[in-house]
Each structure stands twice: as structure tokens, then as C-alpha cells.
Design a protein around this motif. Structure first.
Motif, PDB file in Angstrom:
ATOM      1  N   GLN A 184      69.091 -87.929  13.027  1.00 44.26           N
ATOM      2  CA  GLN A 184      69.810 -87.907  14.296  1.00 44.26           C
ATOM      3  C   GLN A 184      68.872 -88.064  15.488  1.00 44.26           C
ATOM      4  O   GLN A 184      69.253 -87.794  16.617  1.00 44.26           O
ATOM      5  N   LYS A 205      73.138 -82.379  24.533  1.00 48.28           N
ATOM      6  CA  LYS A 205      72.769 -83.768  24.210  1.00 48.28           C
ATOM      7  C   LYS A 205      73.266 -84.779  25.242  1.00 48.28           C
ATOM      8  O   LYS A 205      73.503 -85.931  24.941  1.00 48.28           O
ATOM      9  N   ARG A 228      66.757 -83.925  18.327  1.00 47.54           N
ATOM     10  CA  ARG A 228      67.846 -82.953  18.168  1.00 47.54           C
ATOM     11  C   ARG A 228      68.096 -82.167  19.451  1.00 47.54           C
ATOM     12  O   ARG A 228      67.225 -82.067  20.311  1.00 47.54           O
TER      13      ARG A 228
END
Length: 111
Positions: free
Chosen positions: A27, A63, A30
Motif C-alpha cells: 500500500q 491518508k 502507510r
């Protein structure tokens, strides 16, 4: 290292690079993670070259933003929307820079 962010200002280009181990991880960067990467300030048009300097790069907990901390210069950290936007890196060269999306590894982005 892999380029993860490219920004264009007036006569200047900024790029942020992260280690491949982070860039190619499942991903990527993070939520809440901070890594040491490199920041390139390309002042080629001003005949000043393209030095690399270490920076701390942090992904926000939600995020939505990435913070680039130019700690070796003592500049305030720059927050960049993950989807891209207009930011100020420093007051001498890199004001009102248009940044593309974070983790855009397309080498032609911005060209």
C-alpha cells in the motif's frame, strides 16, 4: 529510490523520492508512517542544478495529506494533498507550486 511526487513552479521543479522498499510495498506509504526520502529542487533554468537533500516524508493518519519536512534547511514542513494541489515549499524559489498526485510514478507526469 523512486519518484513519488512532482511539482512545478515558476522556473523551478520539485521532486520527492522514497526508498523502493516503501514505494513498492503493498500500500505504499502507510497512514502515520514517516520515512527518510530525498527532495530535489531543480533550478536548471537559473543555472543552479538539481541538488538532492534528505527529507522526512509522513503520510497523515487519514491518508489525505503528505508532509515533507526539509529538516536540514530548518524550513517549516510542507503539507501536500495526496491528490495533488498548490503548495509553497520555500519562500525563495518554490512558491505556489502545482503538485501532481502523490505516488504518481509516471516519469512523464508534469511534462
Amino acid at each position: 529510490m523512486m519518484r513519488m511526487l512532482a511539482c512545478d513552479g515558476e522556473g523551478v521543479r520539485m521532486e520527492v523520492y522514497l526508498p523502493l522498499s516503501v514505494a513498492l510495498a503493498g500500500q505504499g506509504l502507510r497512514a502515520g508512517q514517516t520515512v527518510i526520502g530525498y527532495y530535489a529542487l531543480d533550478l536548471t533554468e537559473a543555472n543552479k542544478g538539481k541538488p538532492l537533500e534528505p527529507v522526512r516524508v509522513t503520510m497523515s493518519a487519514d491518508k489525505k495529506t503528505v508532509t515533507v519536512d526539509q529538516y536540514t534547511r530548518g524550513l517549516p514542513p510542507t503539507q501536500i494533498p495526496v491528490g495533488g494541489g498548490t503548495v509553497d515549499f520555500d519562500q525563495r524559489f518554490a512558491k505556489r507550486a502545482e503538485c501532481g498526485p502523490f505516488q504518481s510514478q509516471d516519469p512523464n507526469f508534469g511534462n
